[in-house]
Each structure stands twice: as structure tokens, then as C-alpha cells.
Design a protein around this motif. Structure first.
Motif, PDB file in Angstrom:
ATOM      1  N   PRO A 364       0.848  -1.194   0.000  1.00 24.98           N
ATOM      2  CA  PRO A 364       0.000   0.000   0.000  1.00 24.98           C
ATOM      3  C   PRO A 364       0.883   1.243   0.000  1.00 24.98           C
ATOM      4  CG  PRO A 364       0.063  -0.992   2.188  1.00 24.98           C
ATOM      5  CD  PRO A 364       0.782  -1.929   1.269  1.00 24.98           C
ATOM      6  N   ILE A 365       0.442   2.279  -0.661  1.00 23.49           N
ATOM      7  CA  ILE A 365       1.226   3.521  -0.684  1.00 23.49           C
ATOM      8  C   ILE A 365       1.183   4.155   0.696  1.00 23.49           C
ATOM      9  CG2 ILE A 365       1.431   5.825  -1.660  1.00 23.49           C
ATOM     10  CD1 ILE A 365       0.185   4.829  -4.192  1.00 23.49           C
ATOM     11  N   PHE A 388      -4.792  12.034  -2.948  1.00 23.36           N
ATOM     12  CA  PHE A 388      -5.778  10.981  -2.717  1.00 23.36           C
ATOM     13  C   PHE A 388      -7.069  11.543  -2.120  1.00 23.36           C
ATOM     14  CE2 PHE A 388      -7.544   7.267  -0.452  1.00 23.36           C
ATOM     15  CZ  PHE A 388      -7.514   6.328  -1.462  1.00 23.36           C
ATOM     16  N   ILE A 389      -6.929  12.496  -1.223  1.00 22.83           N
ATOM     17  CA  ILE A 389      -8.100  13.120  -0.600  1.00 22.83           C
ATOM     18  C   ILE A 389      -8.575  14.311  -1.421  1.00 22.83           C
ATOM     19  CG2 ILE A 389      -8.973  14.242   1.471  1.00 22.83           C
ATOM     20  CD1 ILE A 389      -8.346  11.257   1.744  1.00 22.83           C
ATOM     21  N   GLN A 390      -7.644  15.162  -1.786  1.00 21.76           N
ATOM     22  CA  GLN A 390      -8.002  16.414  -2.448  1.00 21.76           C
ATOM     23  C   GLN A 390      -8.764  16.185  -3.749  1.00 21.76           C
ATOM     24  OE1 GLN A 390      -4.843  19.308  -2.561  1.00 21.76           O
ATOM     25  NE2 GLN A 390      -5.637  20.263  -4.408  1.00 21.76           N
ATOM     26  N   ASP A 391      -8.359  15.194  -4.532  1.00 19.65           N
ATOM     27  CA  ASP A 391      -9.012  14.918  -5.809  1.00 19.65           C
ATOM     28  C   ASP A 391     -10.005  13.757  -5.736  1.00 19.65           C
ATOM     29  OD1 ASP A 391      -7.606  16.975  -6.841  1.00 19.65           O
ATOM     30  OD2 ASP A 391      -6.363  15.808  -8.203  1.00 19.65           O
ATOM     31  N   LEU A 392     -10.417  13.418  -4.529  1.00 13.85           N
ATOM     32  CA  LEU A 392     -11.462  12.413  -4.303  1.00 13.85           C
ATOM     33  C   LEU A 392     -11.114  11.044  -4.879  1.00 13.85           C
ATOM     34  CD1 LEU A 392     -14.631  14.575  -5.177  1.00 13.85           C
ATOM     35  CD2 LEU A 392     -13.394  14.437  -3.024  1.00 13.85           C
ATOM     36  N   ARG A 395     -12.715   7.555  -3.809  1.00 14.85           N
ATOM     37  CA  ARG A 395     -13.968   7.012  -4.335  1.00 14.85           C
ATOM     38  C   ARG A 395     -13.742   5.655  -4.995  1.00 14.85           C
ATOM     39  NH1 ARG A 395     -15.889  11.874  -8.083  1.00 14.85           N
ATOM     40  NH2 ARG A 395     -13.659  11.723  -8.584  1.00 14.85           N
ATOM     41  N   TYR A 396     -12.501   5.363  -5.392  1.00 15.95           N
ATOM     42  CA  TYR A 396     -12.209   4.140  -6.130  1.00 15.95           C
ATOM     43  C   TYR A 396     -11.597   3.059  -5.247  1.00 15.95           C
ATOM     44  CZ  TYR A 396     -12.761   7.718  -9.701  1.00 15.95           C
ATOM     45  OH  TYR A 396     -13.248   8.761 -10.450  1.00 15.95           O
ATOM     46  N   THR A 397     -10.711   3.437  -4.349  1.00 16.55           N
ATOM     47  CA  THR A 397     -10.080   2.466  -3.456  1.00 16.55           C
ATOM     48  C   THR A 397      -9.921   3.072  -2.070  1.00 16.55           C
ATOM     49  OG1 THR A 397      -7.833   3.200  -4.000  1.00 16.55           O
ATOM     50  CG2 THR A 397      -8.758   1.417  -5.324  1.00 16.55           C
ATOM     51  N   THR A 398      -9.864   2.203  -1.081  1.00 19.97           N
ATOM     52  CA  THR A 398      -9.583   2.671   0.280  1.00 19.97           C
ATOM     53  C   THR A 398      -8.115   3.045   0.419  1.00 19.97           C
ATOM     54  OG1 THR A 398     -11.305   1.200   1.129  1.00 19.97           O
ATOM     55  CG2 THR A 398      -9.705   2.054   2.727  1.00 19.97           C
ATOM     56  N   ARG A 399      -7.260   2.265  -0.250  1.00 17.77           N
ATOM     57  CA  ARG A 399      -5.822   2.500  -0.197  1.00 17.77           C
ATOM     58  C   ARG A 399      -5.195   2.016  -1.497  1.00 17.77           C
ATOM     59  NH1 ARG A 399      -2.130   2.988   4.080  1.00 17.77           N
ATOM     60  NH2 ARG A 399      -3.924   3.897   5.118  1.00 17.77           N
ATOM     61  N   ASP A 400      -4.513   2.898  -2.216  1.00 21.52           N
ATOM     62  CA  ASP A 400      -3.866   2.503  -3.461  1.00 21.52           C
ATOM     63  C   ASP A 400      -2.737   1.512  -3.193  1.00 21.52           C
ATOM     64  OD1 ASP A 400      -5.301   3.789  -5.463  1.00 21.52           O
ATOM     65  OD2 ASP A 400      -4.226   5.673  -5.216  1.00 21.52           O
ATOM     66  N   ILE A 401      -2.561   0.567  -4.132  1.00 21.61           N
ATOM     67  CA  ILE A 401      -1.506  -0.447  -4.050  1.00 21.61           C
ATOM     68  C   ILE A 401      -0.498  -0.179  -5.160  1.00 21.61           C
ATOM     69  CG2 ILE A 401      -1.011  -2.924  -4.153  1.00 21.61           C
ATOM     70  CD1 ILE A 401      -4.073  -3.219  -3.418  1.00 21.61           C
ATOM     71  N   VAL A 423      -1.554  -0.072  -8.992  1.00 22.16           N
ATOM     72  CA  VAL A 423      -2.410  -1.140  -9.508  1.00 22.16           C
ATOM     73  C   VAL A 423      -3.807  -0.585  -9.792  1.00 22.16           C
ATOM     74  CG1 VAL A 423      -3.518  -3.348  -8.998  1.00 22.16           C
ATOM     75  CG2 VAL A 423      -1.139  -2.945  -8.304  1.00 22.16           C
ATOM     76  N   GLU A 424      -4.258  -0.801 -11.032  1.00 21.62           N
ATOM     77  CA  GLU A 424      -5.605  -0.364 -11.408  1.00 21.62           C
ATOM     78  C   GLU A 424      -6.623  -1.486 -11.193  1.00 21.62           C
ATOM     79  OE1 GLU A 424      -7.575   0.500 -15.631  1.00 21.62           O
ATOM     80  OE2 GLU A 424      -6.099   2.032 -15.057  1.00 21.62           O
ATOM     81  N   SER A 425      -6.234  -2.703 -11.561  1.00 24.62           N
ATOM     82  CA  SER A 425      -7.151  -3.834 -11.379  1.00 24.62           C
ATOM     83  C   SER A 425      -6.385  -5.137 -11.434  1.00 24.62           C
ATOM     84  CB  SER A 425      -8.236  -3.832 -12.458  1.00 24.62           C
ATOM     85  OG  SER A 425      -7.671  -4.066 -13.741  1.00 24.62           O
ATOM     86  N   ILE A 426      -6.984  -6.181 -10.874  1.00 27.17           N
ATOM     87  CA  ILE A 426      -6.470  -7.541 -10.984  1.00 27.17           C
ATOM     88  C   ILE A 426      -7.609  -8.393 -11.523  1.00 27.17           C
ATOM     89  CG2 ILE A 426      -6.884  -7.803  -8.485  1.00 27.17           C
ATOM     90  CD1 ILE A 426      -4.855 -10.131  -8.518  1.00 27.17           C
ATOM     91  N   ASN A 427      -7.388  -8.957 -12.704  1.00 30.09           N
ATOM     92  CA  ASN A 427      -8.421  -9.733 -13.402  1.00 30.09           C
ATOM     93  C   ASN A 427      -9.742  -8.966 -13.509  1.00 30.09           C
ATOM     94  OD1 ASN A 427      -6.318 -11.669 -12.851  1.00 30.09           O
ATOM     95  ND2 ASN A 427      -7.780 -13.275 -13.365  1.00 30.09           N
ATOM     96  N   GLY A 428      -9.608  -7.674 -13.817  1.00 29.20           N
ATOM     97  CA  GLY A 428     -10.767  -6.839 -14.076  1.00 29.20           C
ATOM     98  C   GLY A 428     -11.443  -6.263 -12.853  1.00 29.20           C
ATOM     99  N   ARG A 429     -10.961  -6.566 -11.684  1.00 33.58           N
ATOM    100  CA  ARG A 429     -11.598  -6.064 -10.458  1.00 33.58           C
ATOM    101  C   ARG A 429     -10.649  -5.098  -9.736  1.00 33.58           C
ATOM    102  NH1 ARG A 429     -13.955 -11.175  -7.268  1.00 33.58           N
ATOM    103  NH2 ARG A 429     -14.610  -9.493  -5.877  1.00 33.58           N
TER     104      ARG A 429
END
Length: 485
Positions: A364-365, A388-392, A395-401, A423-429
Motif C-alpha cells: 500500500p502507498i 488521494f483526498i483532495q481529488d477524491l 472514491r475508487y479504493t480505500t488505499r492505493d496499491i 495497480v488499477e485492477s487484478i483480473n478486471g476487479r
């Protein structure tokens, strides 16, 4: 702002008596016996962003203030990650084992417990000064600079009472006393004493102004001690929204707020914060607990002006407050429990949690990336962390990996450009955090693993037999154990 650096259940119901002013000034011997040397033995990794690396033994030193019931108040940064803590007074050669009972990373305070009954016979405790010491007045700073066994006493002077960044967290702005004094590493956690009373705890020095140091003020110490009365440390509540002043008459008119009302306009509300279920953007807040708010965000109570942010943070978590506000021309009122701004915990956390598979390390970052010796951090990584907060982005993840490390291997060498990509997705999720990322990997371990990264057009595609072979090679060559699935 000066750049500053760190220098390294009914049990506590007596915290109110510590701030009493009734007793006479203690003898010099009693003052000296109220301070102890703290030795912290622990382990740290060679590189915070490579936590699988071997750990090294280290010893850190600091000072501590003795409180009743064989407890010691010190800085959180003095005892963090301690595996063994030893404390001693300068009046005896005996060292006492101590345990961390409570630690507050957001205020850089910790409370230790000594169980040996002999400790109380060797030490004394002081009370705290009510209020703020006079500007220009002298204080004595007691501690053990550089871990020396002998107590040192340094003279200082109170320069200013202000709000400043607490360097340990790098996030929190709280009250401090700015002083002129020659403070050294090892003085952290030692008290500043005036007329036999504690006026603050040493915790930071300035790197820009020579001979300047900072004390944690008594109001912050009081908040910490009152907080732990229930047997756990909760922390400081947070306003949880940004605002602009309520001066523009045209804006009030557009928002249907009476021109005679004073208050503040809500800009943005952070998720899971105090008022997130009550307020909305563009609301006009006029009062809390019946105390009117000025157009500049100040409250006046008992002839004392206080900024709304400070007023909130002075209270304990889960305290009830009533807020009054206008929305679409209608006046509203709601009662809430004060909470933290949980979204900000991203910036406070320095976790060493990681996931190693197929010669890749995912983490996690955290702020550890930005304090490491690796200078080639990807600009998109810095953006996703800082905004992460300023640009919302939450809304996509709790914590970027992030893909934080790639072991040298024939199969991974072609993916070196993916280092520090998010990481944007793993197997589409889209994984919400590292724990879910591991779960998704496990669910697909018998098939293909497809990893997409932000800013990269092509994904990393891994076959199950390749994953197994890379795991074995990395373990054999580097001694880095992959996670069993």
C-alpha cells in the motif's frame, strides 16, 4: 514555517490532580527525581520500502517524566516499535523494565508502566502548570542528552505559544511552546519546569534557527491523559470539512442565507468524518453548541476567541455537539458525535505490510516511500498519494496499491518500467486495499493473473506455472519468502 526535526482504567483518573496549583514548590532533589533515562531496544528494516530485508538491532535513547502509579510520560517517537524498554533514574544504577501502555502518534505522546515496586521509592512526580507560562519567562529543561547516564539541566526561555507541525506524524498541527534552549538528541520526552511545575515536554528542535526548540504544551498533555482514562487511546477529533469565510453578501443571497447571519460556507466534506452524514457542500454553518461562529470561523466563549478547528480538537472523541446551519434557505440543527477524519490516516500510516508473488512485491502507498533513499519515484505515484483526498481518489479504493519492487529474474526483467506504478485492477476487479488484492490473487491462482496499472497501456499477464517457478527462484536466490496461497 520553520523546518523542525524530532529528537530522539481508573488508573489515570488522577490526571485532574496533576494540574492542581495548591501544593508548594517541591525541593530540587524531588524535581531531579521526576526525570528518567529511557533506553529503547528494537529492530528496524534496512529499507522501509523493502520490509522483507533483514532487520537490524538498534538502541534509541530519550527522557521521561515520572507520573503517579509508577507511570512515565514520554514522546511516542522515543518508544515506537520497542521490543524492550529500560528506564533509570540518575540517582541509582538499577534499570527497570517498562511497557508501553498507551501511545498517541497524532500528539507524539506515550505512557509507560513500570511494575517493579522499588521504582516508586527512587522517583517522585511533579504537577503541571495550569495555563500558559509568561512569555520571556525562564524554564529548566531536564533530560539525558545523547543517552548519558547523568541528568542534565539546561536553562531556556519561553518565546511564543503557537500552533506548529508535529514532525513525528508530519500531519498534525497542534499547540506548542517555542523556546530558546540548547537541546540535544536524547532530551526528547524530558520536562520543562518552572517554579517546580511542568510547563511542557521537549519533543522537537528547529533546523533553521539555532538554539530553538519546541515543547508539547500542557493542554495537549491534558487531552492525552484524559483520553486514556477509559483504558484506551482514541486520539483527537477532527472538523472533517473545509470551508470558506461567510463574508460575501452576494453568496449569502444566492444560498438564501439571511444577510444578518454570521458563519462559514462548507466546501468539501471528508468521508466517515464527524459531519459527513449531516452537512452537505454549500451549507452555511452558523453555530456549534449554541455558540455563534463568526464569518472568519471563530467562536467566542467566556471572553475567549477560538478557531472552530481548535474548538473541536480540544474535545474528546465521541463527545456530542450540536451544529446549526442553513440549507436552501431553511435553518437546520443536528447532534453528532465527534470523530476523526479517517481519510487522513492514509498519510499517517507507515505500515510495512506487503505481498510477494512471482518476483513482484506489492505494498500500500504510505509515506515510507517518500522518506526512502530511492530517488526515482514515479510522478503518478506522488500524485496518487498527495492528492488521494483532495481529488477524491478515495472514491475508487480505500488505499492505493503499488508495485514497489521487482526481483531480478528472466521473467520479470521486461516489467522494470512498471515499478512504482499504481495497480488499477487484478483480473478486471479493483482491489480496495492490499487485503482484498491478496484475496483476488488467491481466487485466480489456478488461472491467469492479469494486472493492469494506471498509466500503462499493456497489463502484466502471468501464467500459474510461471508464478510457481518464479516463486521458487526468488526464494532460492534471495531468501525472500513468497506468501503461501
Amino acid at each position: 514555517m520553520n523546518k523542525i526535526i524530532l529528537i530522539c482504567l481508573s488508573l489515570f483518573l488522577w490526571s485532574g490532580t496533576l494540574f492542581s496549583q495548591t501544593e508548594s514548590e517541591p525541593a530540587v532533589d524531588s524535581i531531579f527525581r521526576s526525570v528518567v533515562l529511557i533506553r529503547n531496544e528494537g529492530f528496524n528494516t534496512e529499507n522501509k520500502t523493502q520490509p522483507w530485508m533483514k532487520k537490524n538491532l538498534y538502541t534509541g535513547f530519550g527522557s521521561g517524566l515520572v507520573l503517579p502509579n509508577q507511570t512515565i510520560l514520554t514522546n511516542a517517537h522515543v518508544v515506537r516499535d520497542a521490543k524492550r524498554i529500560l528506564v533509570k533514574s540518575s540517582f541509582t544504577k538499577k534499570e527497570y523494565l517498562a511497557d508501553v501502555k498507551f501511545i498517541g502518534y497524532d500528539c507524539d505522546l506515550a505512557l509507560l508502566q513500570v511494575n517493579d515496586p522499588d521504582f516508586s521509592e527512587q522517583t517522585t512526580s511533579l504537577s503541571f502548570l495550569e495555563g500558559i507560562p509568561n512569555l520571556g519567562s525562564d524554564v529548566l529543561l531536564l533530560g539525558f542528552p545523547n543517552g548519558n547516564d547523568s541528568l542534565s539541566v539546561e536553562k531556556g526561555s519561553i518565546l511564543r505559544f503557537e500552533k506548529n507541525r508535529y514532525t513525528y506524524s508530519g500531519l498534525d498541527y497542534r499547540n506548542v511552546l517555542k523556546i530558546s534552549a540548547n537541546i540535544q538528541p536524547g532530551n526528547s520526552g524530558g520536562p520543562a519546569v518552572q517554579n517546580g511545575k511542568v510547563v511542557g515536554l521537549v519533543f522537537q528542535i528547529s533546523t533553521l534557527e539555532q538554539g530553538i526548540a519546541y515543547l508539547i504544551s500542557n493542554d495537549i498533555i491534558r487531552h492525552f491523559l484524559e483520553d486514556i482514562n477509559d483504558g484506551k487511546y482514541d486520539g483527537f477529533p477532527n472538523l472533517g470539512f473545509t470551508f470558506q469565510n461567510g463574508n460575501p453578501k452576494s453568496l449569502k443571497q444566492a444560498m438564501k442565507v439571511p444577510s444578518s447571519e454570521t458563519g462559514i460556507f462548507v466546501n468539501r466534506i471528508y468521508p466517515s468524518s464527524t459531519f459527513s452524514k449531516v452537512l452537505k457542500e454549500k451549507d452555511f454553518v452558523t453555530a456549534v453548541d449554541g455558540i455563534s461562529i463568526s464569518n472568519d470561523g471563530e467562536l467566542t466563549s467566556s471572553n475567549k476567541k477560538e478557531f472552530i478547528i481548535d474548538w473541536i480538537e480540544d474535545k474528546q472523541l465521541n463527545s456530542k455537539v450540536t451544529i446549526s446551519f442553513y440549507r436552501a434557505g431553511k435553518q437546520n440543527q443536528a447532534e453528532v458525535n465527534l470523530q476523526k477524519n479517517y481519510a487522513l490516516e492514509l498519510y499517517r500510516d507507515g505500515t510495512e505490510d506487503y505481498f510477494l508473488q512471482a518476483g513482484f512485491v506489492f505494498q500500500p502507498i504510505t509515506r515510507s516511500f517518500f522518506h526512502s533513499e530511492d530517488g526515482d519515484l514515479d510522478s503518478s505515484l506522488q500524485y496518487h498519494y498527495s492528492y488521494f483526498i483532495q481529488d477524491l481518489l478515495y472514491r475508487y479504493t480505500t488505499r492505493d496499491i503499488v508495485l514497489s519492487y521487482t526481483f531480478n529474474d528472466p521473467e520479470t526483467s521486461k516489467y522494470k518500467k512498471y515499478k512504482y506504478k499504481v495497480v488499477e485492477s487484478i483480473n478486471g476487479r479493483v482491489p480496495k486495499d492490499l487485503s482484498e488484492f491478496k484475496t483476488l490473487w488467491k481466487e485466480n491462482k489456478r488461472g491467469m493473473i492479469v494486472l493492469k496499472f494506471r498509466g500503462m497501456d499493456l497489463p502484466i499477464v502471468l501464467r500459474p506455472e510461471s508464478i510457481y517457478q518464479m516463486n521458487q527462484r526468488v526464494k532460492k536466490r534471495y531468501g525472500a519468502n513468497y506468501e503461501e496461497l
